[in-house]
Design an enzyme around this catalytic site. Structure first.
Site, short mmCIF file in Angstrom:
data_model
loop_
_atom_site.label_atom_id
_atom_site.label_comp_id
_atom_site.label_asym_id
_atom_site.label_seq_id
_atom_site.Cartn_x
_atom_site.Cartn_y
_atom_site.Cartn_z
N HIS A 167 0.83 -1.21 0.00
CA HIS A 167 0.00 0.00 0.00
C HIS A 167 0.86 1.26 0.00
O HIS A 167 0.50 2.27 -0.62
CB HIS A 167 -0.92 0.01 1.22
CG HIS A 167 -1.94 -1.08 1.22
ND1 HIS A 167 -3.27 -0.86 0.94
CD2 HIS A 167 -1.83 -2.41 1.44
CE1 HIS A 167 -3.94 -2.00 1.00
NE2 HIS A 167 -3.08 -2.96 1.30
N ASP A 200 -5.73 5.90 1.57
CA ASP A 200 -5.95 4.51 1.16
C ASP A 200 -7.40 4.16 1.43
O ASP A 200 -7.97 4.53 2.46
CB ASP A 200 -5.02 3.59 1.96
CG ASP A 200 -4.95 2.18 1.38
OD1 ASP A 200 -5.99 1.48 1.44
OD2 ASP A 200 -3.89 1.79 0.89
#
Length: 462
Positions: free
Chosen positions: A29, A124
């Site tokens: 990520h 995110d």
């Protein structure tokens, strides 16, 4: 195709605006978020990255970006990671533990005197609690989804809570059956996604709901790879979507790796024949047991081809590094095989000696293989990986899925199919075609280039 950053920066009007980014603190990520930060910086935006202490990026590697660390309290539970394989637990924990510190940090940034106005926050998608924070501060929130479009559709369709959804299956006699709600997947694929269906259901529901409430979604993919899924998703989530990937292709091969890379292997690759090397790497999170590890070793040894094998310290449960290798394995392999702790993966995949990629099918790795025209052998472990693997093997037909896990005979057969058989040649032709489409999408007027321009205009309109 690598874009010319000077040209890219010159064709856009410089913005006097700030964007605040907030990545989830895991390798798969962090990498795309930092790549996105660099892309947006080249378009004139000032970038501030709020980040957790866990897996903190090194600011000295990004002098053009501003970093603001916040407390994440993950150290209280991080020691559980080797035994607690429920990835959703840590994501849900972070959503609870970071919300107050993120709120305070964001409020402080918005109140800084003399600074450019903040255009939006990009978080995110797994940090779903940030939507309410952004709403309270009347700040647009755009989400970065670090998985594929197909993964998102599967998460929407799969019956995480239902006893008919395979998570509660105790008999393996149905594992080869397709899942009715998402026929591309088999029950045995679903069983790999999570060991905690309730937790996965909570995470997926919260994430998807807050994606629908967001101001837009950025995807690290390109339109030509997932066009039909993009059409479906645009109906399901009616907010602007921007497919401007693959992010890593905007720049020369670089790394935001949290693990030190062994670059000596590049000179070893230089000595190998073209398309002869099996490159095996199962990512930054996956773990396998000692028996599986030995089967991988035998599978690589028995095929007789040169191989490069990344064995991350701690990857083998109960071992520090290579203690569980078969007896005299390294001596028997000699210079035919190399084992390293971590590799400069983009450069390895781009090397002419690399013939196939044996991968866990994390989305970043899958994209990197497509971008270099390298067919895959798929050994997915968890989360989105089984979904990506099915797309690789059954939809795009650019790889082979190891259906029965790590077993030396199956491994040898899979490598042979990709590296030696006509089937492998056809896979290579298909993935080479996708590589060409990647380059066209990133070129001036291509779909990813247009999507980036649209994103810049969209953020500038806030």
């Amino acid at each position: 195709m690598m874009l010319n950053m000077e040209t890219l920066g010159s064709v856009s009007t410089l913005q006097s605006r700030r964007i605040i980014l907030f990545p989830l603190p895991f390798q798969g990520h962090i990498n795309p978020m930092l790549q996105l930060a660099n892309i947006l910086h080249t378009r004139g935006f000032k970038i501030t990255i709020i980040h957790a202490e866990y897996n903190s990026p090194n600011p000295s590697n990004y002098p053009h970006l501003t970093f603001k660390p916040i407390k994440d309290h993950l150290s209280k539970v991080a020691h559980e990671y080797p035994t607690n394989r429920d990835g959703t637990y840590f994501v849900r924990y972070l959503n609870k533990s970071c919300v107050d510190t993120f709120t305070d940090c964001l409020a402080g940034l918005l109140a800084e005197p003399g600074e450019e106005r903040v255009a939006c926050v990009i978080t995110d998608a797994c940090f779903y609690v940030t939507q309410a924070v952004a709403d309270d501060m009347k700040l647009p929130r755009i989400v970065l989804r670090t998985s594929s479009l197909g993964c998102n559709l599967a998460y929407e369709a799969l019956p995480f809570y239902s006893k008919t959804g395979s998570f509660y299956l105790t008999k393996q006699d149905r594992f080869e059956e397709s899942v009715p709600e998402y026929p591309l997947l088999k029950f045995k694929d679903i069983a790999k996604i999570t060991i905690n269906p309730q937790g996965m259901g909570d995470l997926a529901t919260n994430m998807l709901n807050q994606m629908k409430a967001s101001s837009g979604i950025i995807w690290n993919t390109f339109k030509e790879l997932e066009e039909s899924d993009l059409e479906t998703l645009s109906r399901d989530i009616p907010v602007p979507s921007f497919t401007l990937g693959p992010f890593h292709k905007y720049f020369p091969a670089s790394s935001s790796s949290l693990i030190e890379q062994d670059r000596t292997i590049l000179s070893w690759l230089d000595k190998q024949p073209p398309k002869s090397v099996v490159y095996a790497s199962f990512g930054s999170v996956a773990q396998i047991n000692e028996s599986e590890f030995q089967e991988v070793a035998h599978g690589l040894a028995n095929i007789g081809l040169p191989f490069l094998w990344v064995v991350r310290p701690g990857m083998v449960v109960g071992s520090e590094w290579l203690e569980s290798l078969p007896e005299n394995f390294l001596e028997r392999m000699g210079d035919r095989g190399r084992i390293v702790k971590w590799s400069p993966q983009q450069e390895v995949l781009a090397h002419p000696a690399t013939g196939c990629f044996w991968t866990h099918n994390g989305w970043n790795s899958t994209l990197e293989s497509i971008c270099e025209g390298v067919p895959m052998i798929c050994s997915p472990c968890l989360a989105d990986q089984p979904i990506n693997a099915r797309y690789v093997s059954d939809v795009w037909k650019i790889g082979v899925l190891l259906e029965d896990g790590f077993e030396r005979v199956g491994i040898k057969m899979a490598i042979k199919r990709v590296m030696m058989d006509k089937e492998g040649e056809e896979m290579r032709e298909r993935v080479s075609s996708l590589k060409e489409k990647v380059n066209l999408s990133l070129a001036e007027g291509g779909s990813s280039c247009r999507s980036l321009n649209n994103l810049v205009d969209y953020i500038s309109s806030f």
